[in-house]
Scaffold this motif. Structure first.
Motif, PDB file in Angstrom:
ATOM      1  N   VAL A   1      14.272 -21.701   3.195  1.00 48.78           N
ATOM      2  CA  VAL A   1      13.320 -20.591   3.043  1.00 48.78           C
ATOM      3  C   VAL A   1      13.610 -20.008   1.666  1.00 48.78           C
ATOM      4  O   VAL A   1      14.651 -19.393   1.463  1.00 48.78           O
ATOM      5  CB  VAL A   1      13.549 -19.510   4.127  1.00 48.78           C
ATOM      6  CG1 VAL A   1      12.716 -18.267   3.801  1.00 48.78           C
ATOM      7  CG2 VAL A   1      13.180 -20.058   5.492  1.00 48.78           C
ATOM      8  N   THR A   2      12.731 -20.279   0.718  1.00 51.63           N
ATOM      9  CA  THR A   2      12.957 -19.745  -0.625  1.00 51.63           C
ATOM     10  C   THR A   2      11.845 -18.773  -0.991  1.00 51.63           C
ATOM     11  O   THR A   2      10.953 -18.490  -0.204  1.00 51.63           O
ATOM     12  CB  THR A   2      13.045 -20.864  -1.678  1.00 51.63           C
ATOM     13  OG1 THR A   2      11.783 -21.517  -1.747  1.00 51.63           O
ATOM     14  CG2 THR A   2      14.132 -21.867  -1.333  1.00 51.63           C
ATOM     15  N   GLY A   3      11.921 -18.310  -2.201  1.00 48.98           N
ATOM     16  CA  GLY A   3      11.022 -17.314  -2.740  1.00 48.98           C
ATOM     17  C   GLY A   3      11.852 -16.534  -3.738  1.00 48.98           C
ATOM     18  O   GLY A   3      13.077 -16.699  -3.779  1.00 48.98           O
ATOM     19  N   SER A   4      11.210 -15.751  -4.566  1.00 51.23           N
ATOM     20  CA  SER A   4      11.951 -14.938  -5.536  1.00 51.23           C
ATOM     21  C   SER A   4      11.453 -13.513  -5.477  1.00 51.23           C
ATOM     22  O   SER A   4      10.332 -13.254  -5.019  1.00 51.23           O
ATOM     23  CB  SER A   4      11.760 -15.463  -6.961  1.00 51.23           C
ATOM     24  OG  SER A   4      12.111 -16.818  -7.049  1.00 51.23           O
ATOM     25  N   VAL A   5      12.277 -12.604  -5.925  1.00 52.36           N
ATOM     26  CA  VAL A   5      11.832 -11.229  -6.141  1.00 52.36           C
ATOM     27  C   VAL A   5      12.165 -10.890  -7.592  1.00 52.36           C
ATOM     28  O   VAL A   5      13.312 -11.041  -8.019  1.00 52.36           O
ATOM     29  CB  VAL A   5      12.535 -10.237  -5.189  1.00 52.36           C
ATOM     30  CG1 VAL A   5      12.042  -8.812  -5.465  1.00 52.36           C
ATOM     31  CG2 VAL A   5      12.286 -10.616  -3.734  1.00 52.36           C
ATOM     32  N   TYR A   6      11.150 -10.515  -8.347  1.00 53.87           N
ATOM     33  CA  TYR A   6      11.371 -10.031  -9.707  1.00 53.87           C
ATOM     34  C   TYR A   6      11.045  -8.542  -9.727  1.00 53.87           C
ATOM     35  O   TYR A   6      10.044  -8.122  -9.150  1.00 53.87           O
ATOM     36  CB  TYR A   6      10.497 -10.781 -10.717  1.00 53.87           C
ATOM     37  CG  TYR A   6      10.914 -12.232 -10.874  1.00 53.87           C
ATOM     38  CD1 TYR A   6      11.984 -12.571 -11.699  1.00 53.87           C
ATOM     39  CD2 TYR A   6      10.266 -13.246 -10.174  1.00 53.87           C
ATOM     40  CE1 TYR A   6      12.403 -13.897 -11.817  1.00 53.87           C
ATOM     41  CE2 TYR A   6      10.678 -14.567 -10.293  1.00 53.87           C
ATOM     42  CZ  TYR A   6      11.743 -14.882 -11.114  1.00 53.87           C
ATOM     43  OH  TYR A   6      12.153 -16.182 -11.234  1.00 53.87           O
ATOM     44  N   GLY A   7      11.915  -7.769 -10.363  1.00 54.21           N
ATOM     45  CA  GLY A   7      11.686  -6.332 -10.511  1.00 54.21           C
ATOM     46  C   GLY A   7      11.504  -6.002 -11.975  1.00 54.21           C
ATOM     47  O   GLY A   7      12.158  -6.584 -12.836  1.00 54.21           O
TER      48      GLY A   7
END
Lengths: 523, 173
Positions: free
Chosen positions: A305-311
């Motif tokens: 289960v992947t994905g990214s969070v960019y802030g």
């Protein structure tokens, strides 16, 4: 003295692929005196050859042979011909990997027992456990020089890590550190310490990150027992009337078909190519492909289960400076079904350069919603989600008989759809990642969809029961005693950890088993 | 950032036969240029108006107000070939047709970005739009000269990495 073996030499062990699994196995066997021919589809690139430019490097290293995709994952829509971002080169994807080296947690070896039956999931316990693997993990950590193990220091945290750490501590996380990384924190093994250069994904130009390309492969070659043939593409595994494998046919660098005889064949082409090769090796005796009496070859494809969070922040972060995967939050890796899902996930820093950020932040996106995000590129911090996904029989690699590759061989199709447990986990991780960045003042956050897969797992899985999987606890196929699987496709379940350390530990263990079985005359 | 005034035409040549064509671009026989001649590009296969429209379309798909137009010109210049001209002319004709459907003379004559974006949204699924958009992802953002405008520093190996150059220099946290 680099070895050279005859095509007709049927005493050799043939290994297909030279990455974390195949490269490690090749060296370990060679060290034990076993004669090995390693067949590698890609060319040989060393630190001086690596290119610190995202697209140029992609053109140099990525596996770009014909592949197709299906299923409801967004990759099938946005990158339909590129299900995976993995490497075609000597050393395989150990050139590209970020270096995160985590052991499975004990409960993860027994997912079916500890999670219970999950509708739509094909969960199974591994036939091995944490106690069995502990000594092999010790050897793997020593080989890779993993930081925060064996008395080795952690790496220093870069700007991207500092943002993650402060936000994570602010929301109450405790297990926050700069990771257990196969990147030297001090000069070691004739390789330099990390120079905080970035571009870990493009091959480490200092050699500070462990890669089979400049460790296992030359070490194995130095024994005189290992011959690596580059730019050769294996087409088929051959067998005799007794159902034992006898060798392989391959297309050499000039496109000419060759046959190499073998006593043992070990397949380590990663979780797309390995099942593809077994399926493409179908014969009158094995009409569904080699080692496929269970029907599980190609099934249970997992990709984490992947994905990214960019802030985005109101001041610069310059996340691209330094180690790409510079730190980790481990608190969510625990098993706690009260969160609404089984399994757990890690949060690890990640950064992309501007060219890849434009391609991957929101594939297909355009207009000011998209471009104002990139306008703040310098002020971004980023993290990647790595969580355990559910094995599903319908998530599988099959072959396209009507869509041949450049050699005329049926190309692979990768079908993948998220399980509801995967979706629940990803949404939880997006919310937690958002909370982390918001806690340190993010003005805007992007829950970014998964990239083409780098963790490809499970398509020749390990099982106690021959009816439920492809290989036994040694990676030996249930059906054919002298055919082994030596890569991540052995994984029964994926756990929440980056897989390379476990692939290496399994390969060291498998080499020990193969060498003793050979010595005993059992294979 | 140096001005690319010599891309195809010299500034003097350009000014000697410049033909005004509205606020955004000067379109003349065989060339498109900035009104202040900050950049100019010769066209070989496309109509000059087509190239000007394509550049505006590129800006509207990936608008960065701090990125000079010359970089968008570079990003779409590859379509100015005999092989691609017919497809691009047809696509731009469709774009102008949509603009006319909304009561404007053509796409370039639409003064507000939001109106042009409405036209683009209407053709978002078309092969032409997707080709131009997809090409810009690398055509625009993979220009090394564009990177500094976003603060991106590119490779650092040649400078010894950031170990002594600020890998952990964040001061505002």
């Amino acid at each position: 003295m680099v070895a050279k073996f005859e095509l007709t030499d049927n005493s050799v062990t043939v290994i297909i692929g030279t990455g974390a699994g195949g490269g490690t196995l090749a060296n370990e066997l060679a060290q034990k005196g076993v004669k090995v021919v390693a067949l590698e589809a890609g060319g040989r690139y060393l630190p001086e050859d690596y290119i610190n430019d995202e697209w140029e490097s992609f053109g140099q290293l990525a596996w770009l042979d014909k592949r197709t995709t299906s299923g409801d994952w967004r990759v099938a829509r946005d990158f339909s011909g590129l299900p995976a971002w993995i490497v075609k080169a000597v050393g395989g994807t150990t050139t590209h990997w970020a270096g995160a080296s985590l052991r499975f947690q004990d409960h993860e070896w027994k997912a079916l027992t500890n999670y219970g039956k999950v509708d739509g999931a094909n969960l199974l316990d591994w036939p091995i456990d944490g106690a069995e693997m502990a000594p092999w993990y010790d050897l793997a950590e020593e080989k890779l020089g993993v930081t925060r193990t064996g008395g080795r220091e952690g790496l220093p945290g870069n700007n991207n890590y500092k943002v993650l750490e402060k936000g994570a501590l602010a929301v109450g996380y405790k297990e926050v550190h700069t990771g257990r990384m196969a990147i030297n924190s001090a000069n070691r093994d004739n390789r330099l310490a990390c120079q905080q250069t970035g571009f870990c994904f493009q091959g480490c130009k200092w050699g500070a990150k462990w890669s089979a390309a400049y460790t296992e492969i030359p070490n194995g070659e130095a024994t005189g027992n290992l011959e690596v043939r580059e730019r050769v593409h294996v087409a088929k595994i051959l067998h005799d009337d007794a159902g034992k494998v006898t060798g392989v046919t391959y297309f050499d660098a000039d496109g000419k078909e060759q046959t190499q005889m073998a006593r043992i064949v070990c397949v380590a082409g990663n979780s797309i190519e390995s099942p593809r090769l077994l399926l493409n090796s179908a014969s009158e005796m094995f009409p569904d492909g080699l080692a496929n009496s269970s029907g599980q070859v190609g099934r249970n494809y997992m990709r984490h289960v992947t994905g990214s969070v960019y802030g985005v922040f109101d001041k610069p972060v310059k996340m691209w400076r330094g180690t790409t995967m510079a730190g980790i939050v481990q608190d969510e890796a625990r098993l706690d079904p009260s969160r609404g899902f089984v399994g757990g996930y890690e949060l690890e820093t990640l950064s992309l350069g501007l060219p890849f950020m434009a391609a991957f932040l929101d594939p297909g996106g355009w207009g000011r919603e998209f471009t104002t995000a990139l306008d703040s590129y310098e002020n971004m911090a980023g993290m990647w989600i790595v969580g355990e996904d559910m094995p599903q029989e319908t998530n599988r690699v099959t072959v396209n008989k009507d869509q041949p590759d450049q050699f005329g061989l049926p190309s692979p199709n990768v079908n993948f759809s998220d399980h509801p447990n995967d979706v629940a986990m990803r949404n939880h991780a997006y919310a937690q990642g958002t909370a982390i960045y918001t806690a340190v003042g993010a003005t805007r956050v992007f829950p970014t969809p998964p990239y083409p897969s780098t963790h490809n797992l499970g398509t020749n899985r390990m099982s106690e029961d021959p009816a439920k999987g492809v290989v036994n606890k040694w990676g030996q196929t249930h059906d054919i005693a002298n055919l082994f699987i030596s890569d991540g496709s052995q994984f029964t379940t994926g756990a929440s950890e980056n897989p390379t350390l476990t692939i290496v530990a399994l390969a060291i263990r498998q080499a020990d088993h193969i060498a003793s079985e050979l010595a005993a005359g059992n294979i | 950032m140096t001005k690319h005034e010599n891309r195809g035409l010299s500034r003097r040549q350009l000014l000697s036969h410049s033909i005004a064509a509205g606020a955004a671009f000067m379109v003349g026989a065989g060339f498109v240029a900035a009104p202040d001649a900050a950049w100019a590009t010769e066209v070989v296969a496309l109509q000059p108006e087509t190239m000007a429209t394509l550049v505006q379309m590129a800006r509207d798909i990936y608008p960065h107000d701090h990125v000079p137009t010359e970089f968008y010109v570079i990003a779409v210049k590859g379509y100015d070939t005999a092989e691609t001209a017919a497809e691009i002319e047809a696509g731009v004709a469709a774009l102008n047709g949509a603009a006319q459907g909304m009561g404007h003379a053509n796409y370039l004559a639409m003064g507000w970005e939001r109106d042009r974006v409405d036209v683009l949204r209407g053709m978002e699924q078309s092969a032409f739009f997707q080709k131009i958009r997809g090409g810009l992802v690398t055509g625009l953002y993979n220009q090394k000269a564009v990177w500094p405008l976003f603060g991106y520093e590119g490779e650092s190996f040649s400078k010894g990495g950031y170990i002594d150059r600020g890998f952990n220099d964040i001061a505002w946290l």
